[in-house]
Scaffold this motif. Structure first.
Motif, PDB file in Angstrom:
ATOM      1  N   ILE A 196      18.442 -16.153   7.677  1.00  0.00           N
ATOM      2  CA  ILE A 196      17.876 -14.801   7.744  1.00  0.00           C
ATOM      3  C   ILE A 196      16.670 -14.795   8.672  1.00  0.00           C
ATOM      4  N   VAL A 197      16.723 -13.916   9.658  1.00  0.00           N
ATOM      5  CA  VAL A 197      15.633 -13.746  10.616  1.00  0.00           C
ATOM      6  C   VAL A 197      14.684 -12.650  10.149  1.00  0.00           C
ATOM      7  N   GLY A 198      15.236 -11.547   9.652  1.00  0.00           N
ATOM      8  CA  GLY A 198      14.384 -10.450   9.225  1.00  0.00           C
ATOM      9  C   GLY A 198      15.151  -9.366   8.490  1.00  0.00           C
ATOM     10  N   ILE A 199      14.377  -8.479   7.886  1.00  0.00           N
ATOM     11  CA  ILE A 199      14.922  -7.364   7.119  1.00  0.00           C
ATOM     12  C   ILE A 199      14.281  -6.088   7.647  1.00  0.00           C
ATOM     13  N   ASP A 200      15.108  -5.117   8.010  1.00  0.00           N
ATOM     14  CA  ASP A 200      14.639  -3.841   8.540  1.00  0.00           C
ATOM     15  C   ASP A 200      14.890  -2.751   7.505  1.00  0.00           C
ATOM     16  N   ILE A 201      13.832  -2.018   7.142  1.00  0.00           N
ATOM     17  CA  ILE A 201      13.939  -0.953   6.140  1.00  0.00           C
ATOM     18  C   ILE A 201      13.563   0.366   6.799  1.00  0.00           C
ATOM     19  N   ASP A 202      14.537   1.269   6.908  1.00  0.00           N
ATOM     20  CA  ASP A 202      14.297   2.596   7.462  1.00  0.00           C
ATOM     21  C   ASP A 202      13.719   3.513   6.386  1.00  0.00           C
ATOM     22  N   HIS A 203      12.980   4.540   6.807  1.00  0.00           N
ATOM     23  CA  HIS A 203      12.333   5.495   5.886  1.00  0.00           C
ATOM     24  C   HIS A 203      11.454   4.754   4.886  1.00  0.00           C
ATOM     25  N   ALA A 204      10.737   3.762   5.378  1.00  0.00           N
ATOM     26  CA  ALA A 204       9.975   2.849   4.519  1.00  0.00           C
ATOM     27  C   ALA A 204       8.946   3.559   3.648  1.00  0.00           C
ATOM     28  N   SER A 205       8.230   4.525   4.193  1.00  0.00           N
ATOM     29  CA  SER A 205       7.177   5.166   3.401  1.00  0.00           C
ATOM     30  C   SER A 205       7.748   6.001   2.258  1.00  0.00           C
ATOM     31  N   LYS A 206       9.011   6.374   2.331  1.00  0.00           N
ATOM     32  CA  LYS A 206       9.651   7.122   1.253  1.00  0.00           C
ATOM     33  C   LYS A 206      10.240   6.184   0.200  1.00  0.00           C
ATOM     34  N   ARG A 207      10.488   4.931   0.571  1.00  0.00           N
ATOM     35  CA  ARG A 207      11.133   3.985  -0.330  1.00  0.00           C
ATOM     36  C   ARG A 207      10.172   2.953  -0.922  1.00  0.00           C
ATOM     37  N   LEU A 208       9.044   2.722  -0.243  1.00  0.00           N
ATOM     38  CA  LEU A 208       8.114   1.665  -0.639  1.00  0.00           C
ATOM     39  C   LEU A 208       6.694   2.200  -0.732  1.00  0.00           C
ATOM     40  N   ASP A 209       5.862   1.534  -1.508  1.00  0.00           N
ATOM     41  CA  ASP A 209       4.431   1.827  -1.532  1.00  0.00           C
ATOM     42  C   ASP A 209       3.794   0.983  -0.433  1.00  0.00           C
ATOM     43  N   LEU A 210       3.461   1.616   0.687  1.00  0.00           N
ATOM     44  CA  LEU A 210       2.879   0.907   1.820  1.00  0.00           C
ATOM     45  C   LEU A 210       1.355   0.907   1.801  1.00  0.00           C
ATOM     46  N   THR A 211       0.767   1.371   0.711  1.00  0.00           N
ATOM     47  CA  THR A 211      -0.694   1.477   0.647  1.00  0.00           C
ATOM     48  C   THR A 211      -1.377   0.189   0.220  1.00  0.00           C
ATOM     49  N   SER A 212      -0.602  -0.774  -0.279  1.00  0.00           N
ATOM     50  CA  SER A 212      -1.213  -2.036  -0.678  1.00  0.00           C
ATOM     51  C   SER A 212      -0.225  -3.180  -0.452  1.00  0.00           C
ATOM     52  N   LEU A 213      -0.778  -4.371  -0.366  1.00  0.00           N
ATOM     53  CA  LEU A 213       0.026  -5.577  -0.189  1.00  0.00           C
ATOM     54  C   LEU A 213      -0.552  -6.642  -1.104  1.00  0.00           C
ATOM     55  N   GLU A 214       0.293  -7.232  -1.919  1.00  0.00           N
ATOM     56  CA  GLU A 214      -0.162  -8.233  -2.874  1.00  0.00           C
ATOM     57  C   GLU A 214       0.702  -9.484  -2.738  1.00  0.00           C
ATOM     58  N   THR A 215       0.077 -10.635  -2.816  1.00  0.00           N
ATOM     59  CA  THR A 215       0.809 -11.899  -2.833  1.00  0.00           C
ATOM     60  C   THR A 215       0.451 -12.635  -4.116  1.00  0.00           C
ATOM     61  N   SER A 216       1.332 -13.512  -4.518  1.00  0.00           N
ATOM     62  CA  SER A 216       1.088 -14.271  -5.733  1.00  0.00           C
ATOM     63  C   SER A 216       1.561 -15.700  -5.541  1.00  0.00           C
ATOM     64  N   GLU A 217       0.647 -16.629  -5.625  1.00  0.00           N
ATOM     65  CA  GLU A 217       0.923 -18.058  -5.599  1.00  0.00           C
ATOM     66  C   GLU A 217       1.666 -18.540  -4.358  1.00  0.00           C
ATOM     67  N   LEU A 218       1.461 -17.875  -3.236  1.00  0.00           N
ATOM     68  CA  LEU A 218       2.047 -18.353  -1.991  1.00  0.00           C
ATOM     69  C   LEU A 218       1.216 -19.508  -1.448  1.00  0.00           C
ATOM     70  N   PRO A 219       1.859 -20.551  -0.947  1.00  0.00           N
ATOM     71  CA  PRO A 219       1.106 -21.677  -0.378  1.00  0.00           C
ATOM     72  C   PRO A 219       0.662 -21.368   1.045  1.00  0.00           C
ATOM     73  N   LEU A 220      -0.202 -20.366   1.192  1.00  0.00           N
ATOM     74  CA  LEU A 220      -0.622 -19.904   2.520  1.00  0.00           C
ATOM     75  C   LEU A 220      -1.582 -20.887   3.172  1.00  0.00           C
ATOM     76  N   ARG A 221      -1.346 -21.140   4.459  1.00  0.00           N
ATOM     77  CA  ARG A 221      -2.294 -21.895   5.275  1.00  0.00           C
ATOM     78  C   ARG A 221      -3.110 -20.945   6.135  1.00  0.00           C
ATOM     79  N   ASP A 222      -2.537 -19.775   6.426  1.00  0.00           N
ATOM     80  CA  ASP A 222      -3.173 -18.822   7.326  1.00  0.00           C
ATOM     81  C   ASP A 222      -2.866 -17.412   6.845  1.00  0.00           C
ATOM     82  N   LEU A 223      -3.883 -16.577   6.779  1.00  0.00           N
ATOM     83  CA  LEU A 223      -3.709 -15.186   6.406  1.00  0.00           C
ATOM     84  C   LEU A 223      -4.455 -14.333   7.410  1.00  0.00           C
TER      85      LEU A 223
END
Length: 71
Positions: free
Chosen positions: A41-68
């Motif tokens: 999988i390279v990517g996922i494209d979601i059309d009409h995103a603002s009607k289907r998703l809450d784009l006002t916030s982004l939350e991560t949980s327990e990701l092993p991030l090296r860079d943000l």
């Protein structure tokens, strides 16, 4: 992983890999998944995103991030 929002088309692209897309499959009327030549999988494209998703916030949980980064 990168999130790209395009307000002119109200679409959200979730880039999971920097590989070139070799195939796109429609999962539903407004969701397409891009695959590389090996079937990964390279990517996922979601059309009409603002009607289907809450784009006002982004939350991560327990990701092993090296860079943000946020732009």
């Amino acid at each position: 992983m990168k999130l790209h929002y395009y307000p002119e088309t109200d679409s959200l692209y979730i880039e999971l890999s920097s590989a070139d897309s070799a195939e796109t499959r429609a999962i539903s009327d407004s969701v397409n998944v891009d695959f590389d030549a090996d079937g990964g999988i390279v990517g996922i494209d979601i059309d009409h995103a603002s009607k289907r998703l809450d784009l006002t916030s982004l939350e991560t949980s327990e990701l092993p991030l090296r860079d943000l980064r946020a732009a």
